[in-house]
Design an enzyme around this catalytic site. Structure first.
Site, PDB file in Angstrom:
ATOM      1  N   ASP A   1       0.876  -1.246  -0.127  1.00 37.01           N
ATOM      2  CA  ASP A   1       0.147  -0.049   0.084  1.00 37.01           C
ATOM      3  C   ASP A   1       1.068   1.151  -0.131  1.00 37.01           C
ATOM      4  O   ASP A   1       1.630   1.385   0.833  1.00 37.01           O
ATOM      5  CB  ASP A   1      -0.870  -0.080   1.390  1.00 37.01           C
ATOM      6  CG  ASP A   1      -2.167   0.639   1.202  1.00 37.01           C
ATOM      7  OD1 ASP A   1      -2.260   1.667   0.379  1.00 37.01           O
ATOM      8  OD2 ASP A   1      -3.229   0.156   1.749  1.00 37.01           O
TER       9      ASP A   1
ATOM     10  N   ASP B   1      -2.826   4.677  -2.534  1.00 37.79           N
ATOM     11  CA  ASP B   1      -3.849   5.364  -1.326  1.00 37.79           C
ATOM     12  C   ASP B   1      -4.405   6.649  -2.113  1.00 37.79           C
ATOM     13  O   ASP B   1      -3.418   7.308  -2.466  1.00 37.79           O
ATOM     14  CB  ASP B   1      -3.033   5.492  -0.253  1.00 37.79           C
ATOM     15  CG  ASP B   1      -4.192   5.951   0.827  1.00 37.79           C
ATOM     16  OD1 ASP B   1      -4.920   5.089   1.012  1.00 37.79           O
ATOM     17  OD2 ASP B   1      -3.856   7.060   1.452  1.00 37.79           O
TER      18      ASP B   1
ATOM     19  N   GLU C   1      -6.678   3.820  -5.391  1.00 39.80           N
ATOM     20  CA  GLU C   1      -7.970   4.100  -4.841  1.00 39.80           C
ATOM     21  C   GLU C   1      -8.411   5.398  -5.240  1.00 39.80           C
ATOM     22  O   GLU C   1      -7.743   6.561  -5.248  1.00 39.80           O
ATOM     23  CB  GLU C   1      -7.525   4.117  -3.269  1.00 39.80           C
ATOM     24  CG  GLU C   1      -8.732   4.477  -2.386  1.00 39.80           C
ATOM     25  CD  GLU C   1      -8.598   4.925  -1.067  1.00 39.80           C
ATOM     26  OE1 GLU C   1      -9.604   4.757  -0.319  1.00 39.80           O
ATOM     27  OE2 GLU C   1      -7.682   5.484  -0.710  1.00 39.80           O
TER      28      GLU C   1
ATOM     29  N   HIS D   1     -10.952  -1.704   4.941  1.00 40.35           N
ATOM     30  CA  HIS D   1     -10.814  -1.241   6.335  1.00 40.35           C
ATOM     31  C   HIS D   1     -11.141   0.032   6.622  1.00 40.35           C
ATOM     32  O   HIS D   1     -11.068   0.748   7.688  1.00 40.35           O
ATOM     33  CB  HIS D   1      -9.309  -1.104   6.576  1.00 40.35           C
ATOM     34  CG  HIS D   1      -8.462  -0.139   5.621  1.00 40.35           C
ATOM     35  ND1 HIS D   1      -8.532  -0.556   4.386  1.00 40.35           N
ATOM     36  CD2 HIS D   1      -8.014   0.996   5.871  1.00 40.35           C
ATOM     37  CE1 HIS D   1      -8.058   0.609   3.689  1.00 40.35           C
ATOM     38  NE2 HIS D   1      -7.659   1.440   4.689  1.00 40.35           N
ATOM     39  N   ASP D   2     -12.029   0.848   5.844  1.00 41.78           N
ATOM     40  CA  ASP D   2     -12.614   2.276   5.845  1.00 41.78           C
ATOM     41  C   ASP D   2     -14.104   2.003   5.819  1.00 41.78           C
ATOM     42  O   ASP D   2     -14.952   3.005   5.928  1.00 41.78           O
ATOM     43  CB  ASP D   2     -12.200   3.038   4.743  1.00 41.78           C
ATOM     44  CG  ASP D   2     -10.751   3.415   4.651  1.00 41.78           C
ATOM     45  OD1 ASP D   2     -10.165   3.336   5.846  1.00 41.78           O
ATOM     46  OD2 ASP D   2     -10.228   3.488   3.483  1.00 41.78           O
TER      47      ASP D   2
HETATM   48  C1  GLC Z   1      -7.150   6.055   2.474  1.00 39.35           C
HETATM   49  C2  GLC Z   1      -7.216   4.805   3.225  1.00 39.35           C
HETATM   50  C3  GLC Z   1      -7.695   5.293   4.589  1.00 39.35           C
HETATM   51  C4  GLC Z   1      -6.768   6.614   5.204  1.00 39.35           C
HETATM   52  C5  GLC Z   1      -6.719   7.493   4.009  1.00 39.35           C
HETATM   53  C6  GLC Z   1      -5.586   8.569   4.335  1.00 39.35           C
HETATM   54  O1  GLC Z   1      -8.935   6.403   2.240  1.00 39.35           O
HETATM   55  O2  GLC Z   1      -7.849   3.677   2.717  1.00 39.35           O
HETATM   56  O3  GLC Z   1      -7.471   4.483   5.593  1.00 39.35           O
HETATM   57  O4  GLC Z   1      -7.138   6.918   6.280  1.00 39.35           O
HETATM   58  O5  GLC Z   1      -6.443   7.184   2.563  1.00 39.35           O
HETATM   59  O6  GLC Z   1      -4.383   7.938   3.813  1.00 39.35           O
END
Ligand code: GLC
Length: 549
Positions: A96, A197, A249, A326-327
């Site tokens: 990641d 990310d 993402e 995880h979010d």
């Molecule tokens: C993404 C991650 C999340 C994190 C954010 C900032 O959305 O999945 O867990 O808090 O980025 O890095």
């Protein structure tokens, strides 16, 4: 055919997966310990969320050193053991990469604070307004202003997330070169790919101005130079030449941009995560409000998922398919049933997503039908976003009762409770005090019990993973929506070289009638003991059925 079209990725949140030291925090050797379990499930890649050196203000998404393992999670030697052991089982690792921002404890930021010009230019700095206020009205994704003031500079820096997560200045070619170097470092360690990310937020606008319509996101989401940056990063790190599987993402993105990010001709990424289907239950786009009693997610899910399936297909793009990470809250609690139909609804939701066009992702615990955390007190929460929003909602005048109900449905901690391995006091996750409370329902819901049960979510997922490898119609078939107005059933067709696969998912706890469109099919997979085969059929509560012609 691209190999990853047949693959399934399993996401591990190392902090909550398996502890081997009794610290209460999961670690890399814990992943090694569970590799045989993952091999049995049949997954091809493991995406591990960040385990790099970090103050952990956002559980590792605040990286202080991209090339070193945080001692909480183990050592570089442990990582090498993991990579080797995974490879021996035919499993690749995807790391990641948090490249939108660094921790304010990263050496770059510390040197910037100390006044080194070179490193000051690694971050996004702007002067205060004449009245001393923040440069723009942009809002942090975790609540509050997106700007923090540094007295040493007499300037603000931008942080789209926590104030300890300072946004990197991608306009600076040196920053981009540094990041490509980080990728090469991990490629040399033998990884198979990367998850990037919030990567569609890295290209900021030329002019920073107030957003009079929103929180600022429209200025930096899929920003002006984003495609160029991703294309360059891919080339500079040799992502395609090294056969890396990559997923970005993409926050609040569009189909058009995701086609651009993932169409192979563009040489940017292999695929994209988008989140519109996970906002259908947000009233007026507000994550921190709850839908009305009796709300049905079906119309919204069908509209969004069909639109994305068709749009990405038409443009030659590729979706990452997922319900959980995880979010996000647990999908069984969200769109299924936590009670009587937990197993059935988990299997139905798995079917719905796994047989679509794209690469499916399974988030740890999803394959045994884990549910939301069920927290009832603020002390139980750890997540920075949840804690911030507790106060924000309180300021908005919401009652404690309302706030707890919202957090119980929306908090990111719902998916972060420890992986439920067995019915022992700390569920086989740790011998110490877990960093986040174990869900009390682990006595009934755990990997050991699930696999021993006649009706197992794990074995059903195992079948879904295997089917994708065996049937090209699943990996490569055309996607065609069906029954677009059905009140209870989500249905679609996949087609390839004269083979047709029809998928029917009853998203409710009531029986639902459907007329099958084809004749002489055979049931490829179904989640009830004796799947039915008739031209007119009544789907049972949360029944899923895939019929092959
Ligand atoms: C993404 C991650 C999340 C994190 C954010 C900032 O959305 O999945 O867990 O808090 O980025 O890095």
């Amino acid at each position: 055919m691209q190999d990853f079209h047949k693959s399934v990725v399993y996401q591990i949140y190392p902090k909550s997966f398996q502890d081997t030291t009794g610290s209460g925090t999961g670690d890399l050797m814990g992943v090694v310990k569970r590799l045989d379990y993952l091999k049995e499930l049949g997954v091809d890649y493991l995406w591990l969320t960040p385990f790099f050196v970090s103050p952990q203000n956002d559980n590792g998404y605040d990286v202080a050193d991209y090339r070193a393992i945080d001692p909480r999670y183990g050592t570089m030697e442990d990582f090498e053991t993991l990579a080797r052991e995974a490879k021996a089982r035919g499993i690749g690792l995807m790391l990641d990469m948090v490249f939108n921002h660094t921790s304010t404890e990263h050496e770059w930021f510390r040197r910037a604070l100390a006044g080194e010009e070179r490193y000051k230019n690694y971050y996004i700095r702007r002067p205060a307004r004449p009245d001393g206020g923040a440069p723009t009205n942009w809002v942090s994704k975790f609540g509050g202003s997106a700007w923090a003031y540094v007295p040493e500079w007499g300037e603000y820096y931008l942080h789209l997330f926590d104030r300890t997560q300072a946004d990197l200045n991608w306009e600076n070619p040196e920053v981009r070169a540094e990041l490509a170097d980080v990728l090469r470092f991990w490629i040399a360690k033998g990884v198979s790919g990367f998850r990037f990310d919030v990567v569609n937020l890295v290209s900021k606008p030329d002019v920073f101005e107030d957003d009079l319509e929103g929180d600022g996101r429209r200025f930096y989401t899929d920003g002006p130079r984003i495609h160029q940056y991703l294309h360059e990063l891919c080339a500079a790190a040799g992502l395609q030449d090294n056969g890396m599987v990559t997923v970005g993402e993409m926050s609040s993105t569009t189909i058009e941009n995701c086609v651009g990010y993932s169409n192979p001709e563009r040489k940017e990424l292999s695929m994209t995560f988008s989140f519109h289907h996970l906002k259908v239950d947000y009233p007026n786009q507000d994550k921190w409000a709850l839908p009305e009693e009796g709300f049905s997610p079906l119309p919204g899910l069908r509209e969004v998922l069909n639109r994305w399936q068709l749009g990405m297909q038409a443009g030659g793009g590729w979706n990452a398919l997922f319900w959980c990470n995880h979010d996000q809250p647990r999908v069984v609690s969200r769109f299924g049933d936590e009670g009587e139909y937990r197993v059935r609804s988990a299997q139905m939701l798995g079917t719905l997503i796994h047989l679509m066009r794209g690469t499916p992702y399974i988030y740890q615990g999803e394959e045994i039908g884990m549910t939301n955390a069920g927290f009832t007190a603020l002390e139980q929460y750890r997540d920075v976003e949840s804690l911030n929003y507790y106060h924000i909602l309180k300021e908005q005048g919401k009652s404690e009762k309302e706030i707890y109900a919202i957090l119980a449905a929306r908090s990111r901690d719902n998916s972060r409770t420890p992986m439920q391995w067995d019915d022992s006091p700390n569920t086989g996750f740790t011998t110490g005090e877990p960093w986040l409370a174990v869900n009390p329902n682990h006595t009934a819901i755990n990997a050991q019990a699930d696999r021993a049960a006649e009706d197992s979510v794990f074995r059903y997922y195992q079948k879904l993973v295997a089917l994708r490898k065996k049937y090209p119609v699943i990996a490569e078939g055309t996607y065609i929506p069906m029954l677009r107005d059905h009140p209870a059933v989500f249905a679609y067709r996949r087609e390839l070289d004269g083979v047709t696969l029809d998928i029917y998912c009853n998203m409710t706890a009531q029986p639902a009638q459907v007329d099958l469109e084809g004749a002489n099919g055979r049931v490829l997979i179904g989640n009830y003991p004796a799947p039915q085969r008739a031209e007119k059929l009544t789907l049972r509560p949360y029944e899923a059925l895939a019929v092959l012609y």
